[in-house]
Scaffold this motif. Structure first.
Motif, PDB file in Angstrom:
ATOM      1  N   LYS A   1      54.308  -3.377  93.499  1.00 42.28           N
ATOM      2  CA  LYS A   1      55.535  -3.338  94.374  1.00 42.28           C
ATOM      3  C   LYS A   1      55.454  -4.401  95.352  1.00 42.28           C
ATOM      4  O   LYS A   1      54.174  -4.617  95.983  1.00 42.28           O
ATOM      5  CB  LYS A   1      55.714  -2.101  94.791  1.00 42.28           C
ATOM      6  N   TYR A   2      56.481  -4.918  95.673  1.00 45.57           N
ATOM      7  CA  TYR A   2      56.341  -6.027  96.801  1.00 45.57           C
ATOM      8  C   TYR A   2      57.610  -5.756  97.691  1.00 45.57           C
ATOM      9  O   TYR A   2      58.649  -4.817  97.195  1.00 45.57           O
ATOM     10  CB  TYR A   2      56.809  -7.552  96.109  1.00 45.57           C
ATOM     11  N   THR A   3      57.541  -6.384  99.014  1.00 44.14           N
ATOM     12  CA  THR A   3      58.608  -6.200 100.023  1.00 44.14           C
ATOM     13  C   THR A   3      58.740  -7.930 100.389  1.00 44.14           C
ATOM     14  O   THR A   3      58.065  -8.649 100.372  1.00 44.14           O
ATOM     15  CB  THR A   3      58.198  -5.368 100.965  1.00 44.14           C
TER      16      THR A   3
ATOM     17  N   THR B   1      62.159  -5.304 103.535  1.00 39.53           N
ATOM     18  CA  THR B   1      62.864  -4.478 102.650  1.00 39.53           C
ATOM     19  C   THR B   1      62.251  -4.482 101.375  1.00 39.53           C
ATOM     20  O   THR B   1      61.800  -5.619 100.860  1.00 39.53           O
ATOM     21  CB  THR B   1      64.224  -5.247 102.547  1.00 39.53           C
ATOM     22  N   PRO B   2      62.081  -3.311 100.639  1.00 37.55           N
ATOM     23  CA  PRO B   2      61.378  -3.668  99.218  1.00 37.55           C
ATOM     24  C   PRO B   2      62.266  -4.312  98.267  1.00 37.55           C
ATOM     25  O   PRO B   2      63.380  -4.531  98.257  1.00 37.55           O
ATOM     26  CB  PRO B   2      61.595  -2.003  98.957  1.00 37.55           C
ATOM     27  N   TYR B   3      61.525  -4.627  97.243  1.00 34.69           N
ATOM     28  CA  TYR B   3      61.973  -5.786  96.040  1.00 34.69           C
ATOM     29  C   TYR B   3      61.375  -5.325  94.854  1.00 34.69           C
ATOM     30  O   TYR B   3      60.253  -4.821  94.825  1.00 34.69           O
ATOM     31  CB  TYR B   3      61.440  -7.252  96.638  1.00 34.69           C
ATOM     32  N   GLU B   4      62.120  -5.191  93.922  1.00 36.49           N
ATOM     33  CA  GLU B   4      61.862  -4.725  92.617  1.00 36.49           C
ATOM     34  C   GLU B   4      62.559  -5.700  91.635  1.00 36.49           C
ATOM     35  O   GLU B   4      64.051  -5.850  91.635  1.00 36.49           O
ATOM     36  CB  GLU B   4      62.243  -3.253  92.262  1.00 36.49           C
ATOM     37  N   GLY B   5      62.027  -6.288  90.895  1.00 38.86           N
ATOM     38  CA  GLY B   5      62.415  -7.511  89.959  1.00 38.86           C
ATOM     39  C   GLY B   5      61.504  -8.413  89.485  1.00 38.86           C
ATOM     40  O   GLY B   5      60.090  -8.330  89.855  1.00 38.86           O
TER      41      GLY B   5
ATOM     42  N   THR C   1      58.976 -11.710  89.289  1.00 35.84           N
ATOM     43  CA  THR C   1      58.282 -12.477  90.544  1.00 35.84           C
ATOM     44  C   THR C   1      57.816 -13.593  89.807  1.00 35.84           C
ATOM     45  O   THR C   1      57.324 -13.622  88.604  1.00 35.84           O
ATOM     46  CB  THR C   1      57.150 -11.753  91.123  1.00 35.84           C
TER      47      THR C   1
ATOM     48  N   SER D   1      60.168 -14.220  94.765  1.00 35.89           N
ATOM     49  CA  SER D   1      61.249 -13.570  93.953  1.00 35.89           C
ATOM     50  C   SER D   1      61.841 -14.477  92.816  1.00 35.89           C
ATOM     51  O   SER D   1      62.131 -15.669  93.107  1.00 35.89           O
ATOM     52  CB  SER D   1      62.343 -12.853  94.874  1.00 35.89           C
TER      53      SER D   1
ATOM     54  N   LEU E   1      57.394 -13.137  99.035  1.00 35.45           N
ATOM     55  CA  LEU E   1      57.235 -11.567  98.818  1.00 35.45           C
ATOM     56  C   LEU E   1      55.793 -11.291  99.529  1.00 35.45           C
ATOM     57  O   LEU E   1      54.805 -12.078  99.293  1.00 35.45           O
ATOM     58  CB  LEU E   1      57.268 -11.087  97.291  1.00 35.45           C
TER      59      LEU E   1
ATOM     60  N   LYS F   1      48.723  -0.119  98.514  1.00 38.30           N
ATOM     61  CA  LYS F   1      48.538   1.203  97.989  1.00 38.30           C
ATOM     62  C   LYS F   1      48.501   2.374  98.646  1.00 38.30           C
ATOM     63  O   LYS F   1      47.747   2.364  99.814  1.00 38.30           O
ATOM     64  CB  LYS F   1      47.386   1.118  96.949  1.00 38.30           C
TER      65      LYS F   1
END
Length: 88
Positions: A2-4, A9-13, A15, A25, A36, A41
């Motif tokens: 997972k990245y921010t 703000t979180p980013y899902e997508g 990379t 991103s 990002l 963890k």
């Protein structure tokens, strides 16, 4: 993973990883790609803390080896005499 974004703000997508190590991103590099940051963890935090506390034990102090072998601090070292090597 997972990245921010840098603002948090979180980013899902998708990379992309740049040659210099930056993670951006998007599936490909575009002018609107943003940098990002990997999220840390959260699982295993308690175990990590236990291991860290275990490593803080006092280490035994090595006894000083000063002046146990070799010349003293201000010992004078003389040069070998050239006359002694010529005598046969």
């Amino acid at each position: 993973m997972k990245y921010t974004f840098t603002d948090g703000t979180p980013y899902e997508g998708p990379t992309i990883k740049m040659p210099d190590g930056r993670i951006l991103s998007g599936a490909t590099y575009m002018p609107d790609s943003r940098r990002l940051i990997p999220m840390e963890k959260e699982d295993g935090g308690q175990r990590s803390r236990e291991l860290h506390e275990a490593q803080n034990e006092e280490k035994p102090v090595q006894p000083s080896k000063a002046r146990s072998k070799g010349r003293g601090k201000r010992a004078v070292v003389s040069k070998k005499s050239t006359k002694a090597s010529n005598v046969v």
